[in-house]
Motif scaffolding. Structure first.
Motif, PDB file in Angstrom:
ATOM      1  N   ASP A  34       0.836  -1.205   0.000  1.00  0.00           N
ATOM      2  CA  ASP A  34       0.000   0.000   0.000  1.00  0.00           C
ATOM      3  C   ASP A  34       0.867   1.249   0.000  1.00  0.00           C
ATOM      4  O   ASP A  34       0.524   2.249  -0.605  1.00  0.00           O
ATOM      5  N   PHE A  35       1.977   1.191   0.710  1.00  0.00           N
ATOM      6  CA  PHE A  35       2.904   2.318   0.800  1.00  0.00           C
ATOM      7  C   PHE A  35       3.750   2.348  -0.470  1.00  0.00           C
ATOM      8  O   PHE A  35       4.433   1.378  -0.790  1.00  0.00           O
ATOM      9  N   LYS A  36       3.693   3.420  -1.206  1.00  0.00           N
ATOM     10  CA  LYS A  36       4.369   3.492  -2.511  1.00  0.00           C
ATOM     11  C   LYS A  36       5.543   4.469  -2.544  1.00  0.00           C
ATOM     12  O   LYS A  36       6.181   4.626  -3.578  1.00  0.00           O
ATOM     13  N   GLU A  37       5.840   5.122  -1.427  1.00  0.00           N
ATOM     14  CA  GLU A  37       6.922   6.114  -1.417  1.00  0.00           C
ATOM     15  C   GLU A  37       8.268   5.442  -1.130  1.00  0.00           C
ATOM     16  O   GLU A  37       8.936   5.730  -0.146  1.00  0.00           O
ATOM     17  N   PHE A  38       8.646   4.519  -1.995  1.00  0.00           N
ATOM     18  CA  PHE A  38       9.914   3.820  -1.819  1.00  0.00           C
ATOM     19  C   PHE A  38      10.683   3.818  -3.126  1.00  0.00           C
ATOM     20  O   PHE A  38      10.131   4.026  -4.204  1.00  0.00           O
ATOM     21  N   GLU A  39      11.966   3.612  -2.987  1.00  0.00           N
ATOM     22  CA  GLU A  39      12.811   3.353  -4.152  1.00  0.00           C
ATOM     23  C   GLU A  39      13.386   1.968  -3.954  1.00  0.00           C
ATOM     24  O   GLU A  39      13.674   1.555  -2.830  1.00  0.00           O
ATOM     25  N   TRP A  40      13.560   1.245  -5.042  1.00  0.00           N
ATOM     26  CA  TRP A  40      14.130  -0.095  -4.971  1.00  0.00           C
ATOM     27  C   TRP A  40      15.483  -0.054  -5.655  1.00  0.00           C
ATOM     28  O   TRP A  40      15.582   0.219  -6.844  1.00  0.00           O
ATOM     29  N   LEU A  41      16.517  -0.299  -4.877  1.00  0.00           N
ATOM     30  CA  LEU A  41      17.889  -0.322  -5.382  1.00  0.00           C
ATOM     31  C   LEU A  41      18.339  -1.765  -5.477  1.00  0.00           C
ATOM     32  O   LEU A  41      18.344  -2.491  -4.479  1.00  0.00           O
ATOM     33  N   ILE A  42      18.713  -2.177  -6.668  1.00  0.00           N
ATOM     34  CA  ILE A  42      19.191  -3.538  -6.886  1.00  0.00           C
ATOM     35  C   ILE A  42      20.677  -3.485  -7.217  1.00  0.00           C
ATOM     36  O   ILE A  42      21.083  -2.789  -8.147  1.00  0.00           O
ATOM     37  N   GLY A  43      21.468  -4.205  -6.457  1.00  0.00           N
ATOM     38  CA  GLY A  43      22.893  -4.318  -6.718  1.00  0.00           C
ATOM     39  C   GLY A  43      23.211  -5.694  -7.267  1.00  0.00           C
ATOM     40  O   GLY A  43      22.784  -6.699  -6.709  1.00  0.00           O
ATOM     41  N   ALA A  44      23.942  -5.717  -8.388  1.00  0.00           N
ATOM     42  CA  ALA A  44      24.276  -6.995  -9.022  1.00  0.00           C
ATOM     43  C   ALA A  44      25.434  -6.780  -9.987  1.00  0.00           C
ATOM     44  O   ALA A  44      25.730  -5.646 -10.366  1.00  0.00           O
ATOM     45  N   PRO A  45      26.081  -7.856 -10.402  1.00  0.00           N
ATOM     46  CA  PRO A  45      27.117  -7.720 -11.421  1.00  0.00           C
ATOM     47  C   PRO A  45      26.531  -7.129 -12.711  1.00  0.00           C
ATOM     48  O   PRO A  45      25.392  -7.437 -13.088  1.00  0.00           O
TER      49      PRO A  45
END
Length: 81
Positions: free
Chosen positions: A27-38
C-alpha cells in the motif's frame, strides 16, 4: 524523494521477481528499490522484473584479486546510494 529505500543485492535475477511482486502489492508506494548486481546480469534482471515496479540498478564494484565474492562491497555500494 522516497521515504524508504529497499536495497537488494543479488546474483539471481529470477529470485528478484518474488521481491518485485511483493513490492507491487504494498500500500505504501513512497519507496525506491535499489538492486545491486554484477553488470553482466543487468539485461537478465530487466527481462525478469522490467515493468513490475520501478527500480534502480547499481552495478556491484569490481572484484579484487583474492576476493571470494563481492556481497559486502555490493551492500556498501547500495547503502552509499
Amino acid at each position: 524523494m522516497p521515504r524508504i529505500s529497499v536495497i537488494t543485492p543479488s546474483v539471481r535475477p529470477d529470485a528478484l521477481k518474488i521481491v518485485a511482486q511483493s513490492l507491487k502489492r504494498q500500500d505504501f508506494k513512497e519507496f525506491e528499490w535499489l538492486i545491486g548486481a554484477p553488470e553482466k546480469l543487468k539485461e537478465d534482471i530487466e527481462r525478469e522484473i522490467g515493468g513490475i515496479v520501478p527500480y534502480v540498478f547499481i552495478p556491484e564494484p569490481p572484484a579484487r584479486k583474492g576476493d571470494f565474492y563481492n556481497l559486502n562491497k555490493c551492500w556498501n555500494e547500495l547503502f552509499r546510494h
